[in-house]
Design an enzyme around this catalytic site. Structure first.
Site, PDB file in Angstrom:
ATOM      1  CG  ASP A  19      -1.952   1.050   1.219  1.00 56.57           C
ATOM      2  OD1 ASP A  19      -2.353   1.462   0.118  1.00 56.57           O
ATOM      3  OD2 ASP A  19      -2.386   1.477   2.304  1.00 56.57           O
ATOM      4  N   GLY A  20       0.326   2.323  -0.557  1.00 60.31           N
ATOM      5  CA  GLY A  20       0.994   3.622  -0.503  1.00 60.31           C
ATOM      6  C   GLY A  20       1.613   4.080  -1.807  1.00 60.31           C
ATOM      7  CG  ASN A  68      -8.685  -1.400  -4.806  1.00 58.24           C
ATOM      8  OD1 ASN A  68      -7.740  -2.123  -4.544  1.00 58.24           O
ATOM      9  ND2 ASN A  68      -9.139  -0.503  -3.945  1.00 58.24           N
ATOM     10  NE  ARG A  72      -7.890   2.599  -5.271  1.00 52.26           N
ATOM     11  CZ  ARG A  72      -6.641   2.312  -4.919  1.00 52.26           C
ATOM     12  NH1 ARG A  72      -5.700   2.197  -5.845  1.00 52.26           N
ATOM     13  NH2 ARG A  72      -6.330   2.148  -3.653  1.00 52.26           N
ATOM     14  NE  ARG A 183      -2.820  -1.299   4.510  1.00 50.90           N
ATOM     15  CZ  ARG A 183      -4.082  -1.237   4.129  1.00 50.90           C
ATOM     16  NH1 ARG A 183      -4.946  -2.107   4.598  1.00 50.90           N
ATOM     17  NH2 ARG A 183      -4.479  -0.325   3.272  1.00 50.90           N
TER      18      ARG A 183
END
Length: 233
Positions: A19-20, A68, A72, A183
């Site tokens: 993530d990120g 997602n 999104r 994570r």
């Protein structure tokens, strides 16, 4: 490359919620935050090399959930679909080590993206390490599909063997149970990441954004895993 972890116990199967990517791209000054997804996809090959060096041969990675895809923006999802078609399969094949498995509904993907994944699954079938990518993944649907598959072959297990029977019909490699989930990005949740398989997993949250996650961070997570398991003993 740093030396492999000397922890007394390593996970057999590691899970990664990478993530990120968008936040990393913004912080790096890219005009399009989705460029971070490309860097994140490239980084997957690095991670697989680090795991191989440490003797970890089972990994599950969250790439793209069904939510997602539905929620999104169309532009961002289209970009992710292109990465799934053009980059992700090639990164796995480049390792020469990892056999690809897919968990999720490929019917949610464009035909060419789904076809590229199926081709990579076939091309890597003889390899000794096992990588499961969650793409178009919905944890509740996975459970429904596993029960349907069990019933379709005529299995009617008793209560004592029902858990084993369901587990055997889940997607992924031969070892389903995940020992450690990492994570990145500082978020403190697992977002539906293989809940059945990770029921007994240790969870390590790393504040680094995924493209910035490095070998030292991996070794820190492995050391934390070893500490927790030793304290349980």
């Amino acid at each position: 490359m740093t030396t492999a972890s000397t922890s007394t116990e390593l996970p057999t199967h590691i899970g990664i919620i990478m993530d990120g990517n968008r936040r990393w791209a913004k912080a790096a000054g890219f005009a399009q935050a989705s460029v971070g997804h490309r860097y994140g996809a490239d980084h997957l090959e690095d991670m697989l090399g680090w795991l191989t060096a440490r003797g970890i041969r089972h990994a599950s990675v969250y790439v793209l959930s069904a939510d997602n895809i539905r929620k999104r923006s169309g532009e961002e999802v289209d970009y992710l679909f292109r990465l799934i078609k053009e980059v992700v399969p090639q990164k796995v094949q480049n390792t020469g080590e990892w056999q690809l498995h897919i968990a999720g509904d490929l019917g949610l993907l464009p035909d060419q993206s789904a076809a590229a994944l199926r081709k990579a699954v076939a091309a890597t079938a003889a390899r000794r390490s096992h990588l499961t990518l969650a793409i178009g993944y919905d944890p509740k649907q996975e459970m429904v599909d596993a029960v349907r598959a069990m019933l379709a072959v005529g299995e009617r297990p008793d209560d004592a063997s029902l858990e084993t029977a369901i587990t055997e019909h889940l997607s992924g490699g031969p070892i389903k149970d995940i020992d450690l989930v990492i994570r990145t990005s500082g978020e403190r949740r697992i977002s539906g990441f293989f809940p059945w398989q990770s029921q007994r997993a240790e969870i390590v949250f790393c504040d680094k954004l995924w493209p910035a996650f490095d070998e030292r961070d991996l070794d820190d997570a492995l050391a934390e895993f070893a500490r927790r398991r030793a304290s349980q003993g």
